[in-house]
Scaffold this motif. Structure first.
Motif, PDB file in Angstrom:
ATOM      1  N   THR A  48       0.817  -1.230   0.000  1.00  0.00           N
ATOM      2  CA  THR A  48       0.000   0.000   0.000  1.00  0.00           C
ATOM      3  C   THR A  48       0.845   1.273   0.000  1.00  0.00           C
ATOM      4  O   THR A  48       0.419   2.301  -0.524  1.00  0.00           O
ATOM      5  CB  THR A  48      -0.983   0.025   1.191  1.00  0.00           C
ATOM      6  OG1 THR A  48      -0.259  -0.266   2.396  1.00  0.00           O
ATOM      7  CG2 THR A  48      -2.109  -0.965   1.018  1.00  0.00           C
ATOM      8  N   ALA A 105      -6.226   4.860  -2.159  1.00  0.00           N
ATOM      9  CA  ALA A 105      -4.992   4.286  -1.604  1.00  0.00           C
ATOM     10  C   ALA A 105      -4.899   4.525  -0.102  1.00  0.00           C
ATOM     11  O   ALA A 105      -4.549   3.621   0.667  1.00  0.00           O
ATOM     12  CB  ALA A 105      -3.779   4.887  -2.316  1.00  0.00           C
ATOM     13  N   PHE A 133      -4.851   1.837   2.926  1.00  0.00           N
ATOM     14  CA  PHE A 133      -3.723   1.855   3.856  1.00  0.00           C
ATOM     15  C   PHE A 133      -4.224   1.924   5.304  1.00  0.00           C
ATOM     16  O   PHE A 133      -3.862   1.105   6.145  1.00  0.00           O
ATOM     17  CB  PHE A 133      -2.824   3.056   3.520  1.00  0.00           C
ATOM     18  CG  PHE A 133      -1.602   3.178   4.392  1.00  0.00           C
ATOM     19  CD1 PHE A 133      -0.631   2.181   4.417  1.00  0.00           C
ATOM     20  CD2 PHE A 133      -1.392   4.314   5.165  1.00  0.00           C
ATOM     21  CE1 PHE A 133       0.515   2.297   5.219  1.00  0.00           C
ATOM     22  CE2 PHE A 133      -0.253   4.452   5.959  1.00  0.00           C
ATOM     23  CZ  PHE A 133       0.700   3.435   5.986  1.00  0.00           C
TER      24      PHE A 133
END
Length: 396
Positions: A97, A113, A117
């Protein structure tokens, strides 16, 4: 066992360090390292996506939302498949990630993203804490505080090396190096993580029900009320020293440093203290120390006095959260993952949500009043301290 003496004798004759303890400690180290490595990347991430301060604030909130949504999901999966499986697979999913965050080129892909994460950091957090509870049961001794110390150590390594590496080898090379090191930690931990069976009752229901017992929610309040001051010190400590106590830029950096240093040191000592004096007594002493620390910060006349307060608060708060997590994972008739997902979600929401509320209140009252006032939350923790007895059930 009908008396404590044989229990203590048997626990002291047991191995102090086992493969399983090493395995779960590595998972904590890796999780902390990933978060630590992300912190120095934030300015570059913001400039690459042309984010204003408020837009960056929304991105960081997206990280928090990911955590809060995936933590309960992880709890239900632990109940179905066991903490070892969920720990391993969330750690594998987490590893790439940071590369995603380094290579995204638009606000929307950045938001996806950072959501992944935050979500996978949180899901892995619940799973590795549940695994630490299983290791405590198998070893019949406390290990939770030292696991959290390894997490702090990982964060320290990731954050202290990140800026230097980004400056000298570049953003992408830093992300690749962090990813490789994280993968190495997982490969090392993989064969040693304690394999635990799913909880029989919860496996049938898929672990998806919220617990009706008040116990995990009350322990969650304990975690929440001592993680709010932690979030306040992280986000507002330096500003308080700089603006209200006229500290230099260098000196103001010591607010969180003093807190982190004493917290990490006490977490490495915390398990031995807890095994010696029991979870309830350890938690009560820690709570009293943190109340004094927060009052010292709030009533400080100068920066060194406040920094002493931050150091005292670190000593106090250090072992409250690990004890709360151990207690949550040992509640009678409840899968460790279910109790833990409630407590971790409530606890971490304190770090994620409280700092922005503190900023709003501080505009009207100043930060000194806030830090002194936060001691009232720890008084509530002190009132709830008898619940910490559940943390000791792993030893009998």
């Amino acid at each position: 066992m009908d008396s404590r003496a044989p229990s203590n004798a048997s626990s002291s004759s047991r191995a102090f360090f086992t493969r399983e303890r090493a395995g779960v400690s590595l998972l904590f180290l890796m999780n902390g390292f990933m978060i630590g490595a992300w912190a120095p990347k934030i300015p570059e991430f913001a400039s690459r996506l042309s984010l204003s301060e408020s837009s960056l604030g929304l991105m960081i909130l997206t990280f928090g939302l990911g955590s809060l949504l995936l933590m309960p999901l992880a709890g239900s999966q632990i109940a179905r498949f066991g903490s070892s499986q969920v720990s391993k697979y969330t750690s594998v999913l987490l590893t790439p990630t940071l590369l995603l965050l380094t290579w995204v080129g638009s606000i929307w892909s950045g938001a996806v993203a950072i959501f992944l994460f935050g979500g996978l950091i949180g899901a892995m957090d619940v799973a590795m804490n549940a695994n630490a509870v299983s290791v405590e049961k198998s070893m019949r001794r406390a290990i939770m505080s030292s696991c959290h110390a390894f997490w702090s150590l990982g964060g320290l390594i990731g954050s202290s090396t990140g800026g230097f590496l980004i400056e000298h080898i570049g953003v992408s090379a830093h992300a690749i190096l962090v990813t490789v090191l994280a993968a190495v930690m997982i490969v090392a931990a993989w064969p040693t993580v304690l394999h635990d069976a799913p909880h029989p009752d919860e496996a049938k229901h898929g672990g998806s029900r919220l617990p009706l017992s008040p116990l995990p929610w009350l322990i969650g309040i304990m975690a929440l009320f001592c993680m709010i001051p932690e979030g306040a010190i992280l986000d507002w400590g330096a500003l308080y020293l700089r603006n209200e106590l006229a500290a230099s830029v260098t000196l103001s950096g010591f607010a969180f440093a003093a807190f982190s240093l004493t917290m990490a040191a006490m977490r490495f000592a915390g398990d031995l203290i807890r095994d010696r004096f029991g979870a309830v007594m350890t938690l009560r002493v820690c709570a009293v120390i943190s109340i004094f620390g927060l009052l010292l910060i709030g009533f400080a006349q100068n920066a060194p006095m406040a920094i002493a307060g931050f150091a005292l608060t670190g000593i106090g708060i250090s072992n409250i959260v690990p004890i709360a997590f151990s207690a949550a994972g040992n509640l009678p008739g409840m899968a460790a993952g279910v109790g833990l997902s409630v407590v971790t979600t409530m606890g971490y929401s304190g770090i994620l949500v409280a700092p922005s509320a503190i900023g709003f209140i501080a505009e009207h009252t100043g930060l000194a009043a806030i830090f002194a006032g936060l001691s009232a939350l720890i008084i509530v923790v002190l009132v709830l301290s008898p619940l910490a007895r559940h943390a000791d059930t792993a030893h009998h």
